[in-house]
Design an enzyme around this catalytic site. Structure first.
Site, PDB file in Angstrom:
ATOM      1  N   SER A 130     -35.530  10.566  85.058  1.00  0.00           N
ATOM      2  CA  SER A 130     -35.675  11.605  85.424  1.00  0.00           C
ATOM      3  C   SER A 130     -37.190  12.608  84.692  1.00  0.00           C
ATOM      4  CB  SER A 130     -34.449  12.856  85.852  1.00  0.00           C
ATOM      5  OG  SER A 130     -34.046  13.157  84.560  1.00  0.00           O
ATOM      6  N   TYR A 178     -32.584  16.064  87.828  1.00  0.00           N
ATOM      7  CA  TYR A 178     -31.974  15.192  88.976  1.00  0.00           C
ATOM      8  C   TYR A 178     -30.408  15.792  88.531  1.00  0.00           C
ATOM      9  CZ  TYR A 178     -35.229  11.413  89.902  1.00  0.00           C
ATOM     10  OH  TYR A 178     -35.755  10.270  90.215  1.00  0.00           O
ATOM     11  N   GLY A 179     -30.179  16.316  87.278  1.00  0.00           N
ATOM     12  CA  GLY A 179     -28.538  16.642  87.360  1.00  0.00           C
ATOM     13  C   GLY A 179     -27.893  17.242  88.582  1.00  0.00           C
ATOM     14  N   CYS A 202     -30.783   6.473  82.799  1.00  0.00           N
ATOM     15  CA  CYS A 202     -30.706   7.796  82.543  1.00  0.00           C
ATOM     16  C   CYS A 202     -28.961   7.966  83.871  1.00  0.00           C
ATOM     17  CB  CYS A 202     -31.433   8.829  84.107  1.00  0.00           C
ATOM     18  SG  CYS A 202     -31.705  10.273  85.234  1.00  0.00           S
ATOM     19  N   ASN A 203     -28.444   9.142  83.191  1.00  0.00           N
ATOM     20  CA  ASN A 203     -27.333   8.772  83.191  1.00  0.00           C
ATOM     21  C   ASN A 203     -27.134   9.415  85.446  1.00  0.00           C
ATOM     22  OD1 ASN A 203     -25.445   8.671  81.381  1.00  0.00           O
ATOM     23  ND2 ASN A 203     -27.232   9.128  80.769  1.00  0.00           N
ATOM     24  N   THR A 204     -27.552  10.439  84.741  1.00  0.00           N
ATOM     25  CA  THR A 204     -27.371  11.294  86.860  1.00  0.00           C
ATOM     26  C   THR A 204     -27.560   9.515  87.550  1.00  0.00           C
ATOM     27  OG1 THR A 204     -27.888  13.721  85.828  1.00  0.00           O
ATOM     28  CG2 THR A 204     -28.198  12.966  88.337  1.00  0.00           C
ATOM     29  N   THR A 264     -29.692  11.038  79.002  1.00  0.00           N
ATOM     30  CA  THR A 264     -30.449  10.273  77.408  1.00  0.00           C
ATOM     31  C   THR A 264     -31.059  11.711  77.507  1.00  0.00           C
ATOM     32  OG1 THR A 264     -31.630   9.970  79.846  1.00  0.00           O
ATOM     33  CG2 THR A 264     -30.684   7.866  78.499  1.00  0.00           C
ATOM     34  N   HIS A 265     -31.570  12.688  77.185  1.00  0.00           N
ATOM     35  CA  HIS A 265     -32.649  13.480  77.217  1.00  0.00           C
ATOM     36  C   HIS A 265     -31.498  14.087  75.755  1.00  0.00           C
ATOM     37  CE1 HIS A 265     -34.582  13.948  81.063  1.00  0.00           C
ATOM     38  NE2 HIS A 265     -35.152  14.351  80.428  1.00  0.00           N
TER      39      HIS A 265
END
Lengths: 272, 272
Positions: free
Chosen positions: A11, A42-43, A73-75, A185-186
């Protein structure tokens, strides 16, 4: 095939924490990175929208002939991995299963914390993945919606960041977790502050870094690793927003002496 | 698919060191193991013969409907992995790439020792795999043909074993290696003696144990992991020689309260 790039999508700049580990473990591999900073975070977005945006990023890199896709990106992994993996004919890797496996390997007391975006937490992807392997393990999930904006604005070393992290993580204190998954990942950019708040007796698991072990394994498994070369690969970075902030964060975070970021547009492309 | 067993093949009891790690990391998975003890050791045999024997073992387990095959034998991996992986429609994993990757992750001074059978050393499979990823790393290979017979005869804790290991490893002393690959799945049974001879400042890499991380990753990747169940999987063990010695070593080595070994015959089956 082997000389083609590995694609990374996120994202925004978060996936650079995954790229950092790739540069270390896989120095021969060419990287193509796309961060959708213009539409970050995106979250909090609806699932259907995240799926669509993820497809737009995927299609951009697939057209550039990548040999493997890392959804860094986990989301996006939580809602779009299965669909994209089934549709593409190249290997596709997400960040949630590697992080889940690493946390199970790490925990001694079977009490794992997981912090992520609202989207990732609502998907319960980590909880389900962990319970699938180890039903007796407890997973305490916590959404941290304020973390991504701190990182994207390059405020991850400020006193504001310390205050926000300390307040946000309060519900995890005294939960007796011995392992905490950085399920976005942030978040590794906030790692020192998170470690300080949560305490030294809790091991942090960087799901993105763990993912590179999977990438390395799959390069071997499919026999598509880049050949050894004396030339450093020319990595390519793309963002949908200002290149300046992206470059500043990338130069601060990655061990590269210079970096070229191009601004591109997404959204015109139709979903597959 | 998911409830089917993972197959393990080895020239004898060595692959049990890989199974040990599988029992720990993948407790829900059913294991089918075949050790070709009657024709052990494979190490000194011609390549063509090892390939044939490996196919015979493979075909035996494929007929039992395994969902994944682990070639838990370095000698067989070195000469038969590529061919078998290309021919089967289930995932096939060998022990050499996981061991190579783990050794590269471990070494600080880029000087890695590798001990294995004559067949594995002559194949230079570890050397090639490591140089492919890291050309500047030195790999010092040493064949240890006396080690497998020590293990198969359950002599791995005797004073004879200590003497043989000390004599055999002499060429590696003063080579300034900081990492030593146990490039034969029998060798972890000699691990304490090897560590004592080579010194505590050398890290031993158990290629078989490393392989289970790959197996775990591939179970996730192909989404074929066994579902969680309250029932312990009923593992199956097969040998081509006496079940007595096999059972004694297996009971000594594995954390199982009882074990059933069946004697079978190989060799009648034709190679694919």
């Amino acid at each position: 095939m082997a000389t083609r790039a590995i694609g990374f999508i996120d994202s925004g700049v978060g996936g650079l924490t995954v790229v950092k580990e790739a540069l270390k473990q896989l120095p021969n591999e060419k990287i193509m990175y796309l961060g959708d900073t213009a539409r970050c975070p995106y979250g909090p977005r609806p699932v259907e929208q995240v799926v669509q945006f993820t497809w737009e990023m995927t299609n951009f890199l697939v057209k550039k002939n990548i040999k493997m896709l890392v959804i860094a990106c986990n989301t996006a992994t939580a809602v779009a991995l299965d669909e994209i993996k089934a549709a593409l004919d190249i290997p596709v890797v997400g960040v949630i299963l590697p992080g889940s496996r690493a946390s199970l390997k790490q925990t001694k007391n079977n009490r794992i914390g997981m912090i992520g975006t609202i989207g990732t937490v609502n998907s319960h992807s980590y909880l389900n993945a962990i319970k699938n392997k180890s039903p007796q393990t407890e997973v305490i999930e916590l959404a941290c919606p304020k973390f991504v904006p701190l990182v994207e604005s390059k405020s991850y070393q400020t006193s504001l960041a310390k205050k926000v992290v300390a307040e946000t993580l309060q519900p995890l204190i005294n939960q007796k977790i011995d392992t905490l998954i950085l399920g976005c990942t942030h978040y590794p950019l906030l790692r020192p502050i998170v470690q300080n708040v949560i305490g030294d007796n809790v091991t942090l698991v960087d799901s993105g870094a763990e993912t590179i072990s999977d990438v390395s394994m799959l390069l071997d498994y499919f026999d598509i690793q880049a050949p050894v070369s004396n030339e450093t690969p020319q990595h390519e970075f793309y963002t949908t927003a200002s290149t300046k902030m992206f470059e500043e964060i990338a130069m601060d975070w990655l061990p590269l002496s210079d970096i070229h970021v191009q601004k591109i547009s997404l959204g015109e492309e139709k979903r597959n």
